[in-house]
Design a protein around this motif. Structure first.
Motif, PDB file in Angstrom:
ATOM      1  N   SER A 119       0.847  -1.193   0.000  1.00  0.00           N
ATOM      2  CA  SER A 119       0.000   0.000   0.000  1.00  0.00           C
ATOM      3  C   SER A 119       0.875   1.232   0.000  1.00  0.00           C
ATOM      4  O   SER A 119       2.043   1.188   0.381  1.00  0.00           O
ATOM      5  CB  SER A 119      -0.903  -0.003   1.237  1.00  0.00           C
ATOM      6  OG  SER A 119      -0.120   0.021   2.414  1.00  0.00           O
ATOM      7  N   CYS A 120       0.294   2.331  -0.452  1.00  0.00           N
ATOM      8  CA  CYS A 120       1.008   3.604  -0.465  1.00  0.00           C
ATOM      9  C   CYS A 120       0.641   4.376   0.791  1.00  0.00           C
ATOM     10  O   CYS A 120      -0.534   4.593   1.062  1.00  0.00           O
ATOM     11  CB  CYS A 120       0.597   4.384  -1.714  1.00  0.00           C
ATOM     12  SG  CYS A 120       1.265   6.052  -1.739  1.00  0.00           S
ATOM     13  N   ASN A 121       1.649   4.754   1.551  1.00  0.00           N
ATOM     14  CA  ASN A 121       1.380   5.498   2.778  1.00  0.00           C
ATOM     15  C   ASN A 121       0.955   6.938   2.500  1.00  0.00           C
ATOM     16  O   ASN A 121       0.443   7.618   3.378  1.00  0.00           O
ATOM     17  CB  ASN A 121       2.605   5.484   3.697  1.00  0.00           C
ATOM     18  CG  ASN A 121       2.782   4.121   4.356  1.00  0.00           C
ATOM     19  OD1 ASN A 121       1.851   3.327   4.450  1.00  0.00           O
ATOM     20  ND2 ASN A 121       4.001   3.842   4.806  1.00  0.00           N
ATOM     21  N   ALA A 122       1.180   7.402   1.272  1.00  0.00           N
ATOM     22  CA  ALA A 122       0.801   8.779   0.942  1.00  0.00           C
ATOM     23  C   ALA A 122      -0.663   8.858   0.504  1.00  0.00           C
ATOM     24  O   ALA A 122      -1.407   9.696   0.999  1.00  0.00           O
ATOM     25  CB  ALA A 122       1.716   9.318  -0.155  1.00  0.00           C
ATOM     26  N   CYS A 123      -1.080   7.992  -0.417  1.00  0.00           N
ATOM     27  CA  CYS A 123      -2.447   8.107  -0.942  1.00  0.00           C
ATOM     28  C   CYS A 123      -3.323   6.910  -0.619  1.00  0.00           C
ATOM     29  O   CYS A 123      -4.523   6.931  -0.886  1.00  0.00           O
ATOM     30  CB  CYS A 123      -2.410   8.354  -2.452  1.00  0.00           C
ATOM     31  SG  CYS A 123      -2.005   6.875  -3.421  1.00  0.00           S
ATOM     32  N   GLY A 124      -2.733   5.846  -0.101  1.00  0.00           N
ATOM     33  CA  GLY A 124      -3.533   4.690   0.307  1.00  0.00           C
ATOM     34  C   GLY A 124      -3.787   3.680  -0.794  1.00  0.00           C
ATOM     35  O   GLY A 124      -4.433   2.671  -0.556  1.00  0.00           O
ATOM     36  N   ALA A 171       7.808   2.559  -6.176  1.00  0.00           N
ATOM     37  CA  ALA A 171       7.046   3.808  -6.191  1.00  0.00           C
ATOM     38  C   ALA A 171       5.575   3.545  -6.466  1.00  0.00           C
ATOM     39  O   ALA A 171       5.208   2.604  -7.172  1.00  0.00           O
ATOM     40  CB  ALA A 171       7.606   4.748  -7.250  1.00  0.00           C
ATOM     41  N   CYS A 172       4.723   4.400  -5.924  1.00  0.00           N
ATOM     42  CA  CYS A 172       3.282   4.282  -6.127  1.00  0.00           C
ATOM     43  C   CYS A 172       2.920   4.691  -7.559  1.00  0.00           C
ATOM     44  O   CYS A 172       3.275   5.784  -7.996  1.00  0.00           O
ATOM     45  CB  CYS A 172       2.557   5.185  -5.136  1.00  0.00           C
ATOM     46  SG  CYS A 172       0.779   5.242  -5.402  1.00  0.00           S
ATOM     47  N   PRO A 173       2.219   3.822  -8.290  1.00  0.00           N
ATOM     48  CA  PRO A 173       1.845   4.187  -9.671  1.00  0.00           C
ATOM     49  C   PRO A 173       0.786   5.294  -9.712  1.00  0.00           C
ATOM     50  O   PRO A 173       0.611   5.946 -10.736  1.00  0.00           O
ATOM     51  CB  PRO A 173       1.291   2.881 -10.251  1.00  0.00           C
ATOM     52  CG  PRO A 173       0.954   2.027  -9.094  1.00  0.00           C
ATOM     53  CD  PRO A 173       1.794   2.469  -7.935  1.00  0.00           C
ATOM     54  N   GLU A 174       0.094   5.518  -8.588  1.00  0.00           N
ATOM     55  CA  GLU A 174      -0.947   6.548  -8.541  1.00  0.00           C
ATOM     56  C   GLU A 174      -0.357   7.929  -8.295  1.00  0.00           C
ATOM     57  O   GLU A 174      -0.705   8.889  -8.961  1.00  0.00           O
ATOM     58  CB  GLU A 174      -1.963   6.239  -7.428  1.00  0.00           C
ATOM     59  CG  GLU A 174      -2.674   4.912  -7.590  1.00  0.00           C
ATOM     60  CD  GLU A 174      -3.600   4.870  -8.792  1.00  0.00           C
ATOM     61  OE1 GLU A 174      -4.199   5.914  -9.116  1.00  0.00           O
ATOM     62  OE2 GLU A 174      -3.692   3.794  -9.417  1.00  0.00           O
ATOM     63  N   CYS A 175       0.531   8.016  -7.295  1.00  0.00           N
ATOM     64  CA  CYS A 175       0.997   9.352  -6.902  1.00  0.00           C
ATOM     65  C   CYS A 175       2.522   9.475  -6.911  1.00  0.00           C
ATOM     66  O   CYS A 175       3.045  10.564  -6.689  1.00  0.00           O
ATOM     67  CB  CYS A 175       0.450   9.722  -5.517  1.00  0.00           C
ATOM     68  SG  CYS A 175       1.242   8.838  -4.162  1.00  0.00           S
ATOM     69  N   GLY A 176       3.224   8.380  -7.157  1.00  0.00           N
ATOM     70  CA  GLY A 176       4.677   8.446  -7.247  1.00  0.00           C
ATOM     71  C   GLY A 176       5.412   8.423  -5.926  1.00  0.00           C
ATOM     72  O   GLY A 176       6.644   8.442  -5.898  1.00  0.00           O
TER      73      GLY A 176
HETATM   74 ZN   LIG Z   1       0.259   6.810  -3.707  1.00  0.00          ZN
END
Ligand SMILES: [Zn+2]
Length: 142
Positions: free
Chosen positions: A35-40, A49-54
Motif C-alpha cells: 500500500s502507499c502510505n501517501a495516498c492509500g 514507487a506508487c503508480p498513482e501518486c509516485g
Molecule cells: Zn500513492
C-alpha cells in the motif's frame, strides 16, 4: 483446511527489498498487499514507487485471502521439478482490487473456471519460504 501436504521441491521466488514484506507475511499466514502510505492506493506486484501518486513511502495491508479467478492457465509441459502435472495457475482478483498470480492446488484442470471463488492457503516449504496457494472455497452448509 487441508491437514498436511507432502513437501515438494519448488521454484523459489526472488526475494528482494521490494518483496520482502510479502514473504514475511506468508510465513505468518498473512497475504499482504503493498500500500502507499501517501495516498492509500494498493498495488501488486510490489514496486518501489506508487503508480498513482509516485510516492516512495510504502506499507502494506493484510488481504482477506479471498478472490475470484480472473484468468488461468493449465501448465502441462514442460515438466517442473518435483511437480505433478498439470498445474493450474490462476490470475486471481482479490477482494481488495488487486490481482495476484498463484497456484491452485485442489481444483482439477477441467474444473477451474473464470469467476470461481478461491481462498488462500499457505504451503510451508521450509523455515525460509512459505508459498501462498489457492484452494476452493467450501460450499455453504457443507
Ligand atoms: Zn500513492
Amino acid at each position: 483446511m487441508p491437514a498436511e501436504r507432502a513437501p515438494t521441491p519448488v521454484i523459489r521466488p526472488m526475494v528482494n527489498r521490494d518483496s520482502a514484506y510479502f514473504w514475511e507475511g506468508t510465513r505468518k499466514g498473512e497475504l499482504r498487499i503493498q500500500s502507499c502510505n501517501a495516498c492509500g492506493a494498493l498495488r501488486h506486484p510490489p514496486g518501489p514507487a506508487c503508480p498513482e501518486c509516485g510516492a516512495l513511502d510504502r506499507g502494506h495491508v493484510v488481504a482477506s485471502g479471498r478472490g475470484t479467478v480472473f484468468s488461468y492457465i493449465v501448465h502441462r509441459h514442460p515438466p517442473v521439478p518435483g511437480k505433478e502435472l498439470p498445474i493450474v495457475i490462476a490470475l486471481i482478483d482479490l477482494e481488495e482490487g488487486v490481482r495476484m498470480v498463484g497456484e491452485v492446488t485442489d481444483v482439477a484442470d477441467d474444473e477451474i473456471e473464470i469467476g470461481m471463488p478461491l481462498q488462500v492457503d499457505f504451503n510451508e516449504v521450509d523455515d525460509d519460504l512459505t508459498l501462498p496457494i489457492w484452494t476452493r472455497v467450501p460450499e455453504e452448509g457443507k
